[in-house]
Design an enzyme around this catalytic site. Structure first.
Site, PDB file in Angstrom:
ATOM      1  N   HIS A 265      -3.334   0.934   7.167  1.00 35.65           N
ATOM      2  CA  HIS A 265      -3.302   0.929   5.620  1.00 35.65           C
ATOM      3  C   HIS A 265      -3.534   2.248   5.036  1.00 35.65           C
ATOM      4  O   HIS A 265      -3.883   3.226   5.736  1.00 35.65           O
ATOM      5  CB  HIS A 265      -4.842   0.461   4.933  1.00 35.65           C
ATOM      6  CG  HIS A 265      -4.810  -0.236   3.759  1.00 35.65           C
ATOM      7  ND1 HIS A 265      -3.716  -0.262   2.962  1.00 35.65           N
ATOM      8  CD2 HIS A 265      -5.967   0.269   3.055  1.00 35.65           C
ATOM      9  CE1 HIS A 265      -4.442  -0.472   1.674  1.00 35.65           C
ATOM     10  NE2 HIS A 265      -5.876   0.015   1.656  1.00 35.65           N
TER      11      HIS A 265
ATOM     12  N   CYS B  30       0.636  -1.321   0.041  1.00 41.41           N
ATOM     13  CA  CYS B  30      -0.155  -0.093   0.012  1.00 41.41           C
ATOM     14  C   CYS B  30       0.918   1.326   0.116  1.00 41.41           C
ATOM     15  O   CYS B  30       0.532   2.364  -0.789  1.00 41.41           O
ATOM     16  CB  CYS B  30      -1.036  -0.140   1.112  1.00 41.41           C
ATOM     17  SG  CYS B  30      -0.289   0.162   2.728  1.00 41.41           S
TER      18      CYS B  30
ATOM     19  N   SER C 256      -4.080  -3.260  -2.129  1.00 41.36           N
ATOM     20  CA  SER C 256      -4.381  -3.959  -0.935  1.00 41.36           C
ATOM     21  C   SER C 256      -4.853  -5.189  -1.444  1.00 41.36           C
ATOM     22  O   SER C 256      -4.782  -5.431  -2.566  1.00 41.36           O
ATOM     23  CB  SER C 256      -5.762  -3.277  -0.604  1.00 41.36           C
ATOM     24  OG  SER C 256      -6.439  -3.951   0.359  1.00 41.36           O
TER      25      SER C 256
END
Length: 243
Positions: free
Chosen positions: A104, A69, A121
Site C-alpha cells: 500500500h 492507492c 484505500s
C-alpha cells in the site's frame, strides 16, 4: 440515460488554509471512488519521469474513473503542485495478514511543522490523515495502529524524498530512500531512524539514490545493491492492497 456526474477538479483559493485545501483534494479523490473492479484504469510506471506521471494525473481528472492507492499518490502530487509550502513524499507499507503480503502507498505531506497524508484505500483510516502530527514517526505509528485493527502486521515501511514542485521535471520520483524493517525493530529505534531521516529531508541534504550508481538505502546501516528493475511494480503495489 443520465450521464454520471463528473466531480469538479478542486481549485485553490487564497481564502483557503492549507488543511482546507488538502481536505478539498481528498474529498475530490473520494468522489472519484476507490477502484474495486480488479482492472487498473491508468498505467503508472514508478520509474517514469515526473512530467509523464503528471500527464497521467491530468488524464485521471478528465476521465473521472475510480482509482487505487498508487494513482491517488500521483493525483495528490499533481493537485498540490504550485504550493511550495506543502512538501510531498511517498510512504509505502508492506504488511502481512493471514499468510499473505500486501502493499500500500500514501502521499505523505509536510507543512508548517506538521505531518499528514493524502491517499485512497478500501479502509477509511489507511488513506488520508489530518495535518496534525508533530513528527514523521507519529504519523507512521498512527498508520501502524490503524493496520492493527485489521490484524495486519506492518513488515516494512519505505519513505521517499520530497517530490519537486516542477511538473515538467524529468526526474523520477524517489520512492524508497529509507527502508525500515519495522517488524524487526523496537519502536524507539524506528522513531530514531525516522526522525533523523525527517530532519535530513527538511534540511534538503538528501539526494535521490538513483542519482548515484549503487543505491544506498539507509536500511539499518546496510547499503543495498543496485536497484533491480522489476516488471510492473504498480500492479504489485496496489493489486493486493487489501488495506
Amino acid at each position: 440515460c443520465v450521464q454520471p456526474s463528473v466531480p469538479p477538479v478542486p481549485n485553490y483559493k487564497l481564502s483557503m488554509s492549507i488543511p482546507e485545501w488538502l481536505q478539498a483534494i481528498q474529498t475530490y479523490m473520494k468522489m472519484l471512488q476507490y477502484n474495486h473492479t480488479g482492472t487498473q484504469f491508468f498505467e503508472i510506471r514508478k520509474t517514469r519521469p515526473l512530467s509523464g506521471l503528471m500527464e497521467t494525473a491530468k488524464e485521471m481528472t478528465r476521465e473521472s474513473l475510480p482509482i487505487k492507492c498508487l494513482e491517488a499518490v500521483i493525483l495528490g502530487i499533481y493537485l498540490t503542485n504550485g504550493q511550495p509550502s506543502v512538501e510531498r513524499f511517498p510512504i509505502s507499507f508492506k504488511t502481512h495478514f493471514s499468510g499473505n503480503y500486501f502493499h500500500h502507498v500514501v502521499l505523505g505531506i509536510y507543512c508548517n511543522g506538521r505531518y499528514g497524508s493524502l491517499g485512497m484505500s478500501r479502509r477509511s483510516d489507511l488513506m488520508d490523515k489530518p495535518l496534525t502530527y508533530r513528527t514523521l514517526s507519529d504519523l507512521i505509528f498512527e498508520f501502524e495502529d490503524s493496520y492493527k485493527k485489521y490484524l495486519h502486521s506492518v513488515k516494512k515501511v519505505k519513505i521517499g524524498l520530497y517530490v519537486p514542485h516542477e511538473p515538467h521535471s524529468f526526474q523520477p520520483i524517489e520512492w524508497k530512500q529509507l527502508v525500515l524493517n519495522v517488524s524487526k525493530m523496537m519502536r524507539t529505534e524506528v522513531r530514531k531512524e525516522l526522525e533523523k531521516f525527517a530532519r535530513d529531508m527538511r534540511m534538503k541534504i538528501l539526494k535521490p539514490s538513483s542519482a548515484h550508481s549503487p543505491m544506498k538505502d539507509r536500511s539499518r546501516g546496510k547499503s543495498l545493491s543496485p536497484r533491480r528493475r522489476q516488471a510492473s511494480p504498480q500492479r504489485r503495489a496496489c493489486r493486493r492492497d487489501k488495506s
